[in-house]
Design a protein around this motif. Structure first.
Motif, mmCIF file in Angstrom:
data_model
loop_
_atom_site.group_PDB
_atom_site.id
_atom_site.type_symbol
_atom_site.label_atom_id
_atom_site.label_comp_id
_atom_site.label_asym_id
_atom_site.label_seq_id
_atom_site.Cartn_x
_atom_site.Cartn_y
_atom_site.Cartn_z
ATOM 1 N N ASN A 52 1.529 7.084 15.546
ATOM 2 C CA ASN A 52 2.166 8.000 14.601
ATOM 3 C C ASN A 52 2.119 9.459 15.018
ATOM 4 N N LEU A 53 1.273 9.798 15.980
ATOM 5 C CA LEU A 53 1.073 11.203 16.349
ATOM 6 C C LEU A 53 1.033 11.336 17.868
ATOM 7 N N PRO A 54 1.139 12.537 18.392
ATOM 8 C CA PRO A 54 0.899 12.721 19.827
ATOM 9 C C PRO A 54 -0.511 12.234 20.179
ATOM 10 N N VAL A 55 -0.648 11.585 21.315
ATOM 11 C CA VAL A 55 -1.937 10.980 21.664
ATOM 12 C C VAL A 55 -3.051 12.026 21.741
ATOM 13 N N THR A 56 -2.695 13.283 21.963
ATOM 14 C CA THR A 56 -3.706 14.339 22.021
ATOM 15 C C THR A 56 -4.403 14.554 20.679
ATOM 16 N N ARG A 57 -3.801 14.100 19.591
ATOM 17 C CA ARG A 57 -4.441 14.260 18.278
ATOM 18 C C ARG A 57 -5.372 13.093 17.939
ATOM 19 N N VAL A 58 -5.297 12.025 18.705
ATOM 20 C CA VAL A 58 -6.184 10.879 18.456
ATOM 21 C C VAL A 58 -7.627 11.294 18.770
ATOM 22 N N GLY A 59 -8.508 11.133 17.806
ATOM 23 C CA GLY A 59 -9.903 11.532 17.980
ATOM 24 C C GLY A 59 -10.224 12.887 17.360
ATOM 25 N N THR A 60 -9.208 13.599 16.892
ATOM 26 C CA THR A 60 -9.480 14.881 16.227
ATOM 27 C C THR A 60 -10.055 14.624 14.834
ATOM 28 N N VAL A 61 -10.521 15.674 14.195
ATOM 29 C CA VAL A 61 -11.211 15.526 12.907
ATOM 30 C C VAL A 61 -10.319 14.852 11.870
ATOM 31 N N TYR A 62 -9.125 15.408 11.644
ATOM 32 C CA TYR A 62 -8.283 14.845 10.589
ATOM 33 C C TYR A 62 -7.815 13.437 10.944
ATOM 34 N N TYR A 63 -7.536 13.178 12.197
ATOM 35 C CA TYR A 63 -7.104 11.839 12.604
ATOM 36 C C TYR A 63 -8.207 10.822 12.314
ATOM 37 N N ASN A 64 -9.416 11.117 12.756
ATOM 38 C CA ASN A 64 -10.520 10.179 12.536
ATOM 39 C C ASN A 64 -10.804 9.988 11.051
ATOM 40 N N ARG A 65 -10.590 11.036 10.263
ATOM 41 C CA ARG A 65 -10.790 10.893 8.809
ATOM 42 C C ARG A 65 -9.777 9.907 8.225
ATOM 43 N N LEU B 194 0.843 -1.199 0.000
ATOM 44 C CA LEU B 194 0.000 0.000 0.000
ATOM 45 C C LEU B 194 0.879 1.251 0.000
ATOM 46 N N PRO B 195 1.181 1.814 -1.154
ATOM 47 C CA PRO B 195 1.927 3.081 -1.159
ATOM 48 C C PRO B 195 1.059 4.203 -0.600
ATOM 49 N N LEU B 196 1.647 5.091 0.186
ATOM 50 C CA LEU B 196 0.873 6.167 0.816
ATOM 51 C C LEU B 196 1.376 7.526 0.360
ATOM 52 N N LEU B 197 0.540 8.256 -0.361
ATOM 53 C CA LEU B 197 0.867 9.636 -0.703
ATOM 54 C C LEU B 197 0.441 10.506 0.474
ATOM 55 N N CYS B 198 1.404 11.174 1.096
ATOM 56 C CA CYS B 198 1.128 11.991 2.283
ATOM 57 C C CYS B 198 1.656 13.410 2.104
ATOM 58 N N TYR B 199 1.142 14.325 2.919
ATOM 59 C CA TYR B 199 1.716 15.677 2.951
ATOM 60 C C TYR B 199 1.884 16.094 4.408
ATOM 61 N N ARG B 200 3.060 15.863 4.897
ATOM 62 C CA ARG B 200 3.380 16.236 6.277
ATOM 63 C C ARG B 200 4.181 17.523 6.331
ATOM 64 N N THR B 201 4.425 18.135 5.170
ATOM 65 C CA THR B 201 5.149 19.407 5.104
ATOM 66 C C THR B 201 4.295 20.417 4.334
ATOM 67 N N GLY B 202 4.660 21.692 4.445
ATOM 68 C CA GLY B 202 3.932 22.721 3.710
ATOM 69 C C GLY B 202 2.761 23.285 4.498
ATOM 70 N N PRO B 203 2.032 24.226 3.876
ATOM 71 C CA PRO B 203 0.964 24.937 4.595
ATOM 72 C C PRO B 203 -0.228 24.064 4.989
ATOM 73 N N TYR B 204 -0.375 22.889 4.366
ATOM 74 C CA TYR B 204 -1.521 22.037 4.680
ATOM 75 C C TYR B 204 -1.126 20.829 5.524
ATOM 76 N N ALA B 205 0.068 20.890 6.119
ATOM 77 C CA ALA B 205 0.598 19.762 6.885
ATOM 78 C C ALA B 205 -0.314 19.296 8.028
ATOM 79 N N PRO B 206 -1.021 20.197 8.741
ATOM 80 C CA PRO B 206 -1.902 19.693 9.816
ATOM 81 C C PRO B 206 -2.932 18.695 9.301
ATOM 82 N N GLY B 207 -3.481 18.957 8.118
ATOM 83 C CA GLY B 207 -4.445 18.022 7.551
ATOM 84 C C GLY B 207 -3.779 16.726 7.120
ATOM 85 N N GLY B 208 -2.654 16.844 6.410
ATOM 86 C CA GLY B 208 -1.984 15.655 5.893
ATOM 87 C C GLY B 208 -1.436 14.759 6.991
#
Length: 434
Positions: free
Chosen positions: A310-323, A32-46
């Motif tokens: 993969n993320l700080p546990v505080t982000r688990v359950g947030t909108v982008y995480y659940n998506r 499963l190749p994963l196209l991600c965006y963890r950099t740039g202005p939209y990094a919070p979503g990616g």
């Protein structure tokens, strides 16, 4: 001499078995190749999307994989850029035996990959973004799957929600609805559907484009408030431009509970920076928010309590995480459907396409996977690559998103008309280019 011959015979017998060992192990992994965006202005979503997806895949692997097949994944950074997205796609599509599905995670990348993926027979899964007309499937968009819901289904749900607040669809007549949108293809995509709805229900539609990156919107808000005198505003921005309208609305005195954001303007990252100006703001969504779902609790127990994740546990359950978790669920359910049809072994893109056209994730299945109330049921077909189109609404109370009401179904007949028209135009254009 006897010992030497015994050794030779043993090697002859064992040779094929030794050679088969690594191949057999590889055969039990699905790439499963994963196209991600963890950099740039939209990094919070990616980062949220990819983090949630990968945690869910890790959970499935911990439980033995899908029908015994482990999932092997690797990220490729796109920075939300179509050229880099195409580069990632081309680089990863043939690795590890070949990709069976891709997640572009950007509307621009989806448009750039549509014809390539069709030629390569690799499905594109685009949950809540990408080409809305691709829900037509069939011969025009055989390998594009805007699953769960599309922008066009969403915007009809918004008009139904506004009608509920106003007392019914007949009460829309004479109302003024402003579309505030970032002036790129993504921002413009719902305009044809809104024009159809305005003619059908008699409301006045005002269009207020915002030049990207959308950091300056004061002129638009003065226009919306003082000249147009909007009753409602639809916020169709992306990234930091989602936050700007909340501050501008507060400045000109426009009520935040009469602004409805697209789901890409409905994350914690969009409202927290606006502070008190965001309180009361409403947005759409197509999944639950928070940690109070069995599938999210299982990720916390099996992944984060063991020091992984993969993320700080505080982000688990947030909108982008659940998506991202929803993306993982849809991917796993597609693979499970494919393995049941074609056998428990790595499958091809054509086989995953078949599975994506035969998904039936009903209430019973959602309960089995711990996603009851977390996402709507999905049922697809060769001519329905969306599978439902349900949306729901949520409101920011100053500290968290609170769901409003139940799932809202789309206006199917309005969406179908636009899908048919747009898909036919796309097909005609492709025919002319041949």
């Amino acid at each position: 001499m006897k010992l030497r011959w015994a050794l030779v015979i043993s090697l002859v017998i064992a040779g094929p078995m030794l050679m088969a060992g690594p191949a057999a192990a590889q055969e039990k992994e699905q790439w499963l190749p994963l196209l991600c965006y963890r950099t740039g202005p939209y990094a919070p979503g990616g980062s949220g999307l990819c983090g949630g997806f990968e945690d869910y895949i890790d959970l499935i692997n911990l439980k033995g994989g899908v029908e015994g097949i482990k999932l092997k994944w690797e990220e490729c950074e796109t920075a939300y850029s179509p050229p880099r997205g195409v580069e990632c796609y081309e680089r990863t599509k043939q690795e590890h035996g070949g990709a069976c599905v891709h997640h572009p995670r950007a509307t621009g990348i989806t448009y750039a990959l549509t014809e390539r993926a069709t030629a390569d027979k690799i499905p594109l899964m685009t949950l809540g973004y990408g080409r809305a007309d691709a829900q037509a499937g069939g011969d025009i968009f055989p390998y594009v799957f805007p699953l769960v819901t599309t922008y066009w289904s969403q915007v009809t749900g918004k008009i139904k929600y506004i009608a509920q607040r106003e007392g019914g669809l007949e009460e829309l007549k004479g109302k003024k609805i402003a579309l505030l949108y970032i002036d790129v293809a993504y921002g413009q995509e719902t305009i044809p559907v809104l024009k159809t709805l305005a003619a059908k229900y008699g409301f006045e539609l005002g269009l207020f484009p915002v030049p990207p990156p959308g950091l300056e919107q004061s002129a638009q808000w003065l226009d919306i408030k003082r000249r147009f005198k909007a009753d409602w505003v639809i916020n169709r921005n992306w990234g930091i431009s989602c936050t700007v309208p909340l501050k501008e609305a507060a400045r000109v005195g426009f009520p935040r509970d009469h602004i409805i954001g697209v789901w890409w303007c409905g994350s914690e990252e969009d409202v927290v920076p606006a502070g008190p100006a965001a309180k009361g703001y409403i947005s759409t969504n197509f999944h639950g928010v928070g940690q109070n779902f069995p599938v999210i609790q299982e990720i916390l127990d099996q992944i984060y309590m063991k020091g992984k994740g993969n993320l700080p546990v505080t982000r688990v359950g947030t909108v982008y995480y659940n998506r991202g978790v929803i993306e993982g669920i849809m991917t796993v359910e597609a693979l499970r459907t494919a393995y049941k049809e074609f056998g428990a072994k790595p499958v091809t893109g054509e086989q995953v396409k078949w599975a994506l056209e035969h998904l039936n994730i009903d209430a019973a299945r959602l309960k089995e996977i711990g996603a009851q109330g977390f996402m709507p049921p999905i049922k697809t077909s060769p001519t329905d690559h969306e599978g439902g189109g349900w949306v729901r609404f949520q409101q920011w109370d100053g500290t968290k998103w609170v769901p409003i009401g139940d799932w809202v179904t789309p206006m199917k007949e309005v969406v179908a008309e636009q899908v048919k028209k747009s898909a036919a135009e796309y097909a005609a254009k492709k025919k002319e280019e041949k």
